[in-house]
Design a protein around this motif. Structure first.
Motif, PDB file in Angstrom:
ATOM      1  N   ARG A  85       0.786  -0.735   0.219  1.00  0.00           N
ATOM      2  CA  ARG A  85      -0.205   0.127  -0.304  1.00  0.00           C
ATOM      3  C   ARG A  85       1.229   0.966  -0.064  1.00  0.00           C
ATOM      4  NH1 ARG A  85       0.601   2.613   4.210  1.00  0.00           N
ATOM      5  NH2 ARG A  85       0.452   1.454   7.236  1.00  0.00           N
ATOM      6  N   ARG A  87       2.655   4.420  -0.497  1.00  0.00           N
ATOM      7  CA  ARG A  87       3.033   5.362  -2.091  1.00  0.00           C
ATOM      8  C   ARG A  87       4.164   6.569  -1.911  1.00  0.00           C
ATOM      9  NH1 ARG A  87      -2.886   8.203  -1.007  1.00  0.00           N
ATOM     10  NH2 ARG A  87      -2.254   7.420   0.838  1.00  0.00           N
ATOM     11  N   SER A 128       6.217  18.953   1.346  1.00  0.00           N
ATOM     12  CA  SER A 128       4.729  18.136   3.040  1.00  0.00           C
ATOM     13  C   SER A 128       3.460  18.528   3.104  1.00  0.00           C
ATOM     14  CB  SER A 128       5.855  18.379   3.641  1.00  0.00           C
ATOM     15  OG  SER A 128       6.075  17.117   5.051  1.00  0.00           O
ATOM     16  N   PHE A 131      -1.472  16.810   6.293  1.00  0.00           N
ATOM     17  CA  PHE A 131      -2.765  16.297   6.570  1.00  0.00           C
ATOM     18  C   PHE A 131      -2.741  14.473   5.831  1.00  0.00           C
ATOM     19  CE2 PHE A 131      -3.982  17.947   2.493  1.00  0.00           C
ATOM     20  CZ  PHE A 131      -3.137  19.113   2.572  1.00  0.00           C
ATOM     21  N   ASP A 132      -3.797  14.030   5.855  1.00  0.00           N
ATOM     22  CA  ASP A 132      -3.852  12.566   5.607  1.00  0.00           C
ATOM     23  C   ASP A 132      -4.189  13.031   3.945  1.00  0.00           C
ATOM     24  OD1 ASP A 132      -3.456  11.925   7.882  1.00  0.00           O
ATOM     25  OD2 ASP A 132      -4.592  11.375   8.260  1.00  0.00           O
TER      26      ASP A 132
ATOM     27  N   SER B 113      -1.520  -0.363  12.061  1.00  0.00           N
ATOM     28  CA  SER B 113      -0.132  -0.291  11.252  1.00  0.00           C
ATOM     29  C   SER B 113       0.535   1.113  10.540  1.00  0.00           C
ATOM     30  CB  SER B 113       0.184  -0.922   9.712  1.00  0.00           C
ATOM     31  OG  SER B 113      -1.348  -1.185   9.453  1.00  0.00           O
ATOM     32  N   MET B 114      -0.990   1.526  10.830  1.00  0.00           N
ATOM     33  CA  MET B 114      -1.088   3.603  10.277  1.00  0.00           C
ATOM     34  C   MET B 114      -0.205   3.550  11.885  1.00  0.00           C
ATOM     35  SD  MET B 114      -1.612   3.794   7.340  1.00  0.00           S
ATOM     36  CE  MET B 114      -3.022   5.943   6.790  1.00  0.00           C
ATOM     37  N   ASN B 129       4.134  15.026  13.850  1.00  0.00           N
ATOM     38  CA  ASN B 129       3.243  15.662  12.745  1.00  0.00           C
ATOM     39  C   ASN B 129       4.776  16.304  11.959  1.00  0.00           C
ATOM     40  OD1 ASN B 129       1.363  16.596  10.731  1.00  0.00           O
ATOM     41  ND2 ASN B 129       0.564  18.087  12.392  1.00  0.00           N
ATOM     42  N   SER B 130       5.257  15.343  10.824  1.00  0.00           N
ATOM     43  CA  SER B 130       5.893  15.710  10.378  1.00  0.00           C
ATOM     44  C   SER B 130       7.184  15.875  10.911  1.00  0.00           C
ATOM     45  CB  SER B 130       5.814  16.011   8.727  1.00  0.00           C
ATOM     46  OG  SER B 130       6.438  16.194   8.064  1.00  0.00           O
ATOM     47  N   TRP B 134      10.828  20.546   6.706  1.00  0.00           N
ATOM     48  CA  TRP B 134      10.171  20.318   5.550  1.00  0.00           C
ATOM     49  C   TRP B 134       9.575  21.849   5.867  1.00  0.00           C
ATOM     50  CZ3 TRP B 134      10.651  16.040   1.508  1.00  0.00           C
ATOM     51  CH2 TRP B 134      11.717  15.020   1.905  1.00  0.00           C
ATOM     52  N   GLY B 148       8.663  13.836   5.507  1.00  0.00           N
ATOM     53  CA  GLY B 148       8.133  14.432   4.879  1.00  0.00           C
ATOM     54  C   GLY B 148       7.478  14.251   4.656  1.00  0.00           C
ATOM     55  N   LEU B 149       7.323  12.858   3.274  1.00  0.00           N
ATOM     56  CA  LEU B 149       6.681  12.947   2.246  1.00  0.00           C
ATOM     57  C   LEU B 149       6.102  11.698   2.593  1.00  0.00           C
ATOM     58  CD1 LEU B 149       9.697  12.974  -0.638  1.00  0.00           C
ATOM     59  CD2 LEU B 149       8.001  14.945  -1.266  1.00  0.00           C
ATOM     60  N   GLY B 152       1.053  11.431   6.569  1.00  0.00           N
ATOM     61  CA  GLY B 152       0.031  11.972   5.987  1.00  0.00           C
ATOM     62  C   GLY B 152      -0.476  11.135   4.555  1.00  0.00           C
ATOM     63  N   VAL B 153       0.470  10.488   4.240  1.00  0.00           N
ATOM     64  CA  VAL B 153       0.772   9.572   2.867  1.00  0.00           C
ATOM     65  C   VAL B 153       0.406   8.141   3.325  1.00  0.00           C
ATOM     66  CG1 VAL B 153       1.517   9.171   0.568  1.00  0.00           C
ATOM     67  CG2 VAL B 153       1.432  11.452   1.393  1.00  0.00           C
ATOM     68  N   ASN B 154       1.557   7.664   3.942  1.00  0.00           N
ATOM     69  CA  ASN B 154       1.822   6.190   4.283  1.00  0.00           C
ATOM     70  C   ASN B 154       1.260   6.106   6.595  1.00  0.00           C
ATOM     71  OD1 ASN B 154       2.465   5.658   1.609  1.00  0.00           O
ATOM     72  ND2 ASN B 154       4.743   5.894   1.985  1.00  0.00           N
ATOM     73  N   VAL B 156      -0.713   7.905   9.592  1.00  0.00           N
ATOM     74  CA  VAL B 156      -1.409   9.226   9.270  1.00  0.00           C
ATOM     75  C   VAL B 156      -0.727  10.320  10.274  1.00  0.00           C
ATOM     76  CG1 VAL B 156      -3.760   8.139  10.529  1.00  0.00           C
ATOM     77  CG2 VAL B 156      -1.676   7.750  12.262  1.00  0.00           C
ATOM     78  N   ALA B 157      -1.350  11.535   9.729  1.00  0.00           N
ATOM     79  CA  ALA B 157       0.046  12.589  10.206  1.00  0.00           C
ATOM     80  C   ALA B 157      -0.513  12.642  11.362  1.00  0.00           C
ATOM     81  CB  ALA B 157      -1.576  14.443   9.632  1.00  0.00           C
TER      82      ALA B 157
END
Lengths: 135, 416
Positions: A85, A87, A128, A131-132, B113-114, B129-130, B134, B148-149, B152-154, B156-157
């Motif tokens: 999963r 990204r 960056s 948020f999700d 897992s998040m 939170n990151s 960044w 930083g990438l 929020g992507v892989n 949770v923030a």
């Protein structure tokens, strides 16, 4: 060109009414010589391109979605592992739905065409997001 | 062609990555691939069995260099093998299965897992939170990093303390973890404050060893405060010993933190907690090898534990197009690392059930040195220490009330 325009018809119609940004984007995609694909089943509005980078298929995708009152463009690659999963984010941008600056939109697409090469990273690009990002 | 021993194979796999054959059924057999934190965890977790010890490794699979690797992962009947296609040598490996709790949700409906993932046999959680680096314009992120990438992507923030506690509790029950490693990015000088409530909650409500990896505070007393709150281990990632590389590749750390702050914190923590309870974390394969060896000397001189990552040009990082390091160079580095631990009596492999897949642990590097008298004496001492330390770790892994204020100023007034 959008090479799967027919397949993505529903998605295109849905997003054509969601702001000037999508109208401008669709116009640029249709007038381009590159072969773009719109993902009909994706969450949000996703674009990829059919080209090769360093001899391998370009894995870049731009996902547009709404966050509060803004349109977010999220630039990423999918994992090579089928069940992953993960990204691989390259960052993105946030604009208002009425945004219509053609040069900037073209710079996003140029970045996509390059396979997200750092030398084509657009100006005013966020690395960056606090948020999700929806799957 | 001589077969590589498990330590040598680990190094070569870190440097070259692996391709995955169609015979593999990793969706059923493996842990999910989870690129969290700085990005190193995006690989395939495997265990290389060995006589001296089994070695946990997270092998690169996604990066461009891995697509050209001579190594191929193949499933033959029910077993997985790493095949070296240069010489057709075959290595049996094990694939750790995915914990059931990865697919469970916390009471706030977040997928566990998040919140955190297993990185070897411990639980790794990126709490903040990151990373603040960044969010500068232009960004001041470390050039090798993708933190930083990812958030929020892989991941949770925002990680709620309750979610972290619930996830760690399940990981302790099912995966038998003994150690949670909390990691944070740059928090504008409030790094210890961000970490503190998680440390306290894990000690009070889960009962595990807790390690913190943070940007060190200039106020060294805040380290003492975190120790009082229950932190068992500190990692300071200063990445490059050579000041020019530190400046060039770590703009945020150079401008906003300074290399000296890392050194001060490392020395202070080692002095305060004793040998092996702090880590100096560096990256091998970017700065000249001589500088990496100097870093190992410096870290072990302070009594700290050298944690050396092999540089991985992860997808999306500014250094994505840099080459992966050579096996030969890494061999020199890790041999030197283990010998330094022997020479300076740095404890290795003492804590129960901590195997790290993202880096080559000093204990993994024992495969790279000759077994002379010093080697045997050191390993005998470590085995004795491991037995003697058992009651200590048992005590440290008990849930206990921490009567220490979460306000650092209040703590300073009362206890410092």
């Amino acid at each position: 060109m959008i090479f799967n325009e027919e397949e993505a018809k529903e998605k295109i119609t849905e997003y054509s009414d969601k702001g000037e940004i999508f109208k401008t984007l669709l116009k640029i995609l249709r007038n381009s010589e590159e072969k773009y694909k719109i993902h009909p089943k994706a969450t949000g509005f996703e674009i990829s391109i059919d080209n090769q980078v360093k001899g391998k298929p370009n894995r870049g995708i731009i996902k547009f979605f709404f966050h509060k009152d803004k349109v977010v463009g999220f630039f990423y690659k999918k994992s090579l592992i089928p069940h992953s999963r993960d990204r691989f984010s390259y960052g993105g941008m946030e604009v208002k739905p009425e945004f219509s600056d053609e040069n900037q939109i073209k710079s996003w697409l140029k970045f996509l065409v390059s396979g997200f090469s750092p030398s084509y990273r657009p100006e005013k690009f966020r690395r960056s997001f606090p948020f999700d990002i929806p799957e | 062609m001589v077969k590589l021993n498990p330590g040598e194979l680990q190094l070569d796999l870190f440097c070259k990555g692996i391709r995955i054959d169609e015979s593999c059924t990793l969706d059923k057999d493996a842990r999910l691939f989870a690129r969290t934190r700085a990005g190193l965890g995006s690989g395939l977790e495997v265990i290389i069995p060995g006589k001296l010890k089994d070695i946990w490794t997270n092998i690169p699979v996604e990066e461009d260099f891995a697509q050209n690797s001579p190594y191929l992962l193949k499933k033959i009947e029910d077993d997985y093998f790493v095949i070296d296609e240069r010489n057709n040598l075959k290595y049996l490996i094990k694939i750790p299965e995915e914990p059931r709790w990865y697919n469970e949700k916390t009471s706030s409906e977040t997928l566990m897992s998040m919140i955190g993932v297993m990185q070897g046999t411990y639980l790794g959680i990126y709490v903040s939170n990151s990373c603040g680096f960044w969010y500068y314009d232009p960004p001041m992120n470390c050039k090798f990093c993708t933190t930083g990438l990812n958030v929020g992507v892989n991941e949770v923030a925002e990680k709620k303390i309750e979610d972290v506690v619930e996830t760690a509790t399940r990981a302790k029950e099912e995966s038998k973890i003994t150690f949670v490693h909390l990691n944070s990015g740059y928090n504008s000088g409030r790094d210890a404050e961000v970490m503190a409530p998680y440390v306290k909650a894990l000690k009070e409500e889960v009962g595990v060893l807790v390690g913190v990896q943070l940007i060190p505070p200039r106020e060294l007393w805040k380290i003492d405060w975190l120790i009082d709150l229950g932190a068992d281990h500190f990692s300071y990632c200063y990445e490059f010993h050579n000041p020019e590389y530190f400046e060039k590749f770590l703009p945020g750390k150079f401008k906003l933190v300074r290399q000296k702050t890392f050194f001060d914190a490392l020395e202070h923590t080692s002095k305060k907690m004793g040998k092996g309870k702090a880590s100096g974390e560096i990256i091998a394969g970017v700065e000249p090898i001589e500088d990496t060896l100097k870093a190992i000397d410096y870290i072990t001189d302070t009594g700290a534990f050298p944690t050396v990552c092999i540089f991985r040009p992860v997808i999306g990082a500014d250094m994505e197009d840099f080459p992966s390091p050579s096996y030969e160079d890494m061999y020199v580095v890790f041999r030197y690392l283990y010998k330094s631990c022997i020479k300076k009596n740095i404890p290795t492999g003492i804590v129960p059930n901590i195997e790290v897949s993202l880096v080559v642990l000093p204990a993994d590097a024992k495969y790279l040195v000759e077994r002379d008298l010093r080697y045997y004496i050191y390993n005998f001492k470590m085995n004795v220490l491991k037995i003697l330390a058992k009651p200590y770790f048992k005590y440290k892994m008990k849930k206990r009330k921490i009567n220490i204020p979460l306000d650092p100023m209040e703590w300073k007034e009362k206890f410092y």
